[in-house]
Write an enzyme that holds these catalytic residues in place. Structure first.
Site, mmCIF file in Angstrom:
data_model
loop_
_atom_site.group_PDB
_atom_site.id
_atom_site.type_symbol
_atom_site.label_atom_id
_atom_site.label_comp_id
_atom_site.label_asym_id
_atom_site.label_seq_id
_atom_site.Cartn_x
_atom_site.Cartn_y
_atom_site.Cartn_z
ATOM 1 N N ASP A 183 0.864 -1.187 0.000
ATOM 2 C CA ASP A 183 0.000 0.000 0.000
ATOM 3 C C ASP A 183 0.901 1.238 0.000
ATOM 4 O O ASP A 183 2.122 1.129 0.169
ATOM 5 C CB ASP A 183 -0.963 -0.038 1.193
ATOM 6 N N ASP B 62 -3.733 7.360 -3.357
ATOM 7 C CA ASP B 62 -5.076 7.920 -3.496
ATOM 8 C C ASP B 62 -5.421 8.749 -2.260
ATOM 9 O O ASP B 62 -4.860 8.536 -1.192
ATOM 10 C CB ASP B 62 -6.101 6.796 -3.680
ATOM 11 N N CYS C 273 -16.012 -21.841 19.205
ATOM 12 C CA CYS C 273 -15.075 -21.996 18.099
ATOM 13 C C CYS C 273 -14.224 -23.233 18.370
ATOM 14 O O CYS C 273 -13.973 -23.584 19.524
ATOM 15 C CB CYS C 273 -14.191 -20.746 18.029
ATOM 16 N N CYS D 32 -11.115 -23.660 16.656
ATOM 17 C CA CYS D 32 -9.788 -23.456 16.086
ATOM 18 C C CYS D 32 -8.741 -23.953 17.096
ATOM 19 O O CYS D 32 -9.077 -24.198 18.253
ATOM 20 C CB CYS D 32 -9.585 -21.984 15.729
ATOM 21 N N CYS E 267 -8.874 -22.004 20.403
ATOM 22 C CA CYS E 267 -10.069 -22.158 21.236
ATOM 23 C C CYS E 267 -10.239 -23.584 21.754
ATOM 24 O O CYS E 267 -11.008 -23.821 22.680
ATOM 25 C CB CYS E 267 -11.308 -21.705 20.474
HETATM 26 N N1 GUN Z 1 -6.485 1.080 3.255
HETATM 27 C C1 GUN Z 1 -7.753 1.155 3.714
HETATM 28 N N2 GUN Z 1 -8.484 1.983 2.945
HETATM 29 C C2 GUN Z 1 -7.672 2.445 1.981
HETATM 30 C C3 GUN Z 1 -7.857 3.352 0.879
HETATM 31 O O1 GUN Z 1 -8.927 3.898 0.654
HETATM 32 N N3 GUN Z 1 -6.772 3.558 0.077
HETATM 33 C C4 GUN Z 1 -5.565 2.966 0.311
HETATM 34 N N4 GUN Z 1 -4.571 3.219 -0.525
HETATM 35 N N5 GUN Z 1 -5.358 2.143 1.345
HETATM 36 C C5 GUN Z 1 -6.406 1.882 2.165
HETATM 37 ZN ZN ZN Z 2 -11.063 -19.867 17.810
#
Ligand code: GUN
Ligand code: ZN
Length: 675
Positions: free
Chosen positions: A89, A124, A274, A276, A279
């Site tokens: 990201d 963005d 749960c 898992c 748990c």
């Molecule tokens: N992570 C959570 N929401 C967003 C988003 O709108 N844009 C970006 N780039 N990362 C995110």
């Molecule tokens: Zn669990």
């Protein structure tokens, strides 16, 4: 970029996304990795949780001189010691949380490329969904500007361009349309974390549907910040392919356990619902007594186990064709989810374009909302647009669903009497939750392949009533009779019987006597059925040109007595598939249909390169498709032709008509028979 489909249900799909570090199957959940602090180590994520793909934040790496240098020198994969597909990201989230980021928007994209990210994201602009419209509009303009510049710098990295637009659907639409014009690889839907955190699921669904319909169907959709298993099934149903989860560790830090049914705080739990590995090993008091650090780790592990389990459950549901049913279970877990699901009614025509025409699973009615799904919608639409009643049968006898199928079997005695008495002016239809089902269409998916109740709620009664009105307005009869079922279908008829002059019968004897004095001419019920199924499947007029009285013969299944094969001039013309009630084509039938239906109806048109392969019986790959009937649905029988409209083969469409030209990878049509 390569993305191809393996299977599908509703707008949901199982796809294969190819990256520099290998292929991943979607829907995919990417755990978020913080390069500085790892609640769960990457090794564990890969080995214990079988995480196939991870996502990390390039901005954190960029800002830290040491991490940055290692990433630039050795690559981000070696920095994290992870050799699979990795998404990065851009820092948008930091912008949202802290109001600014100190990096040039294009430089951060080049940085992601230079550290060897498989999928990078543009920077963005992400703000609260409720900021004023003008601000959102200006933000989109800037995001679009950055997207265009970023594309030029992506190199061999796949680039994700985020669709923003806050809560404003018209801005979301505009942003999606503009982004769709770019040569991007992945389309995240961004800015939705605040909607999810505040349970604004209805708006979330509206945003997704608005955006989804304007993005290229062949590109994966990533729902940014969606890490709660409660939402996965619904999001996949709407066409989301990728999810990222930081939630598994954020929730753990708050002592919260995630489940596909919702969230539980450890303080409020006495039992762990749960099984898992966490748990089953610990109970609530063990977890409470742990050190904070250890507890966070254990809860994060639980959260991951249930999240990955839910993804697998969703994929299995797509395989079985019961994703709608899974979602209908999930939406009962919160009224806001129910609200979100009810909103989908508005978008049913979009679902109908993509939803397969028959599925491996029966249609399960789980509540009146089920009738807003694409299968009932498609049935009614085709019934009204394509069906016409047998001409000689001017008296309609409506028989209510009594909870037993096939209807013709349940009403076997009655039908035999009608036949013995040669009451050929009586046309039988069944009254079901799907509305009126003329006897000829009884076996078509989802009518036969459904499990539905006979105790009906108000909404369903009103739905059935509307269907009766529509059917009778379209198919005019001299008289309409309804045989009381002593169940709730009677209520639906009572609501329209006066207006439609429906005669309600307590028992059938009076009708059998009264109408037997009408004169009658012969009817060929098999022909009537074949013609109407063909009209329903291929379009109005198909039945008459395929099946002519005296020219066809048929063979029934020895086991079931149902018609299986239809011949013309002693050659196989069509087969009737018992599980769907629909036909499969032969070349002979295709030739007849092509004469009647003008191009591109029923056709997938391919270029010269594909011809020799298809003639040898190979499947049609989407890259060879040059044009097609936009009305094709997945699962439809289609005719494969060249540009001169010469038949090459017949087969079953894997993609929808609206997708065929968008996908450039994978199978478009499975060839059944070639010339
Ligand atoms: N992570 C959570 N929401 C967003 C988003 O709108 N844009 C970006 N780039 N990362 C995110
Ligand atoms: Zn669990």
């Amino acid at each position: 970029m390569s993305f191809e489909l393996k299977d599908r249900d509703a707008l949901g799909r199982i796809g294969i996304l190819e990256t520099k570090h290998g292929k991943v199957e979607t829907p995919v959940l990417m755990p978020v990795i913080n390069p500085k602090i790892q609640t769960i180590t990457i090794k564990k994520l890969v080995e214990n949780f079988k995480a196939k793909m991870l996502i990390t934040n390039s901005y954190i790496i960029y800002k830290d001189p040491k991490l940055r240098e290692t990433a630039l020198n050795k690559g981000v994969h070696r920095l994290l010691e992870f050799n699979g597909p990795l998404m990065t990201d851009s820092g948008s989230f930091q912008l949202y949380m802290y109001g600014d980021v100190q990096v040039d928007p294009i430089e951060i994209v080049m940085f992601q490329r230079d550290i060897g990210s498989d999928i990078g994201v543009i920077l963005d602009i992400f703000r609260e969904p409720d900021v004023p419209r003008e601000q959102v509009k200006a933000d989109i303009e800037e995001t679009l500007r950055r997207a265009k510049l970023s594309i030029k710098e992506k190199g061999d990295m796949l680039l994700a361009v985020t669709v923003q637009g806050g809560k404003y659907l018209e801005l979301r639409e505009w942003c999606a349309k503009e982004m769709a014009k770019l040569d991007a690889d992945i389309y995240p839907i961004g800015g939705v974390v605040p909607l999810m955190e505040n349970y604004r699921f209805r708006e979330l669904v509206e945003v997704i549907m608005t955006v989804k319909q304007h993005l290229p169907p062949s590109k994966p959709i990533h729902l940014f910040g969606c890490g709660h298993p409660m939402l996965f099934a619904l999001a996949v149903l709407l066409g989301c392919d990728m999810f990222d989860s930081a939630s598994y560790s954020k929730y753990a830090m708050d002592n919260r356990l995630m489940f596909p049914t919702g969230t539980h705080h450890l303080d409020n739990l006495e039992y762990l619902p749960c099984s898992c590995p966490i748990c089953t090993k610990y109970d609530v008091s063990d977890l409470r007594e742990m050190s904070k650090e250890e507890r966070i780790e254990k809860l994060a592990e639980h959260n991951l186990y249930v999240s990955f389990e839910e993804i697998r459950r969703i994929k299995q549901a797509i395989r079985e064709g019961n994703l709608w049913e899974l979602v209908e279970m999930r939406i009962r877990n919160h009224p806001n989810l129910l609200d979100a699901y009810r909103t989908l009614k508005k978008y049913v025509d979009i679902f109908e374009r993509y939803d397969p025409i028959f599925k491996r699973s029966a249609f399960f009615y789980t509540g009146s909302e089920s009738l807003n799904r694409s299968e009932p919608y498609r049935y009614t639409k085709r019934l009204i647009e394509r069906y016409t009643r047998p001409q000689q049968a001017s008296i309609l006898l409506l028989l209510p669903d009594k909870g037993a199928k096939p209807y013709t079997k349940y009403y076997g005695n009655l039908l035999r009497k009608i036949s013995e008495k040669k009451l050929t002016h009586i046309h039988v239809a069944f009254l079901t939750v799907f509305g009126v089902v003329p006897i000829e269409l009884e076996e078509i998916y989802p009518i036969q392949q459904s499990v539905t109740p006979t105790i009906l709620d108000k909404d369903t009664i009103s739905y059935v009533k509307t269907c009766v009105e529509e059917y009778i307005a379209k198919n005019i009869y001299d008289q309409v009779f309804y045989l009381k079922g002593e169940n709730d279908f009677d209520l639906a008829i009572k609501k329209c019987s006066d207006k439609l002059k429906i005669n309600i019968l307590d028992d059938i004897s009076s009708l059998l006597e009264s109408v037997s004095k009408f004169s009658s001419s012969g009817r060929n019920e098999v022909l009537e059925k074949l013609q109407r199924v063909a009209d329903y499947q291929f379009g109005k007029g198909a039945g008459k040109i395929l099946f002519k009285e005296g020219e066809i013969s048929w063979k029934r299944s020895k086991e079931t007595g149902k018609i299986r094969y239809i011949y013309r001039d002693n050659q196989l013309l069509l087969s009737l598939i018992p599980s769907s009630g629909l036909f499969t084509l032969t070349i002979k039938a295709a030739k007849i249909l092509l004469e009647h239906f003008k191009t591109p109806r029923l056709r997938v048109i391919v270029n010269e390169d594909a011809e020799p392969f298809i003639k040898r019986g190979r499947s049609v790959f989407s890259k060879f498709v040059v044009d097609n009937d936009p009305e094709i649905r997945p699962g439809d029988e289609v005719i494969i032709v060249n540009k001169k409209d010469e038949i090459l083969a017949v087969g079953r469409a894997v993609l929808a008509g609206v997708e065929l030209l968008s996908f450039r990878r994978g199978v478009a049509v499975k060839t059944r028979k070639s010339v």
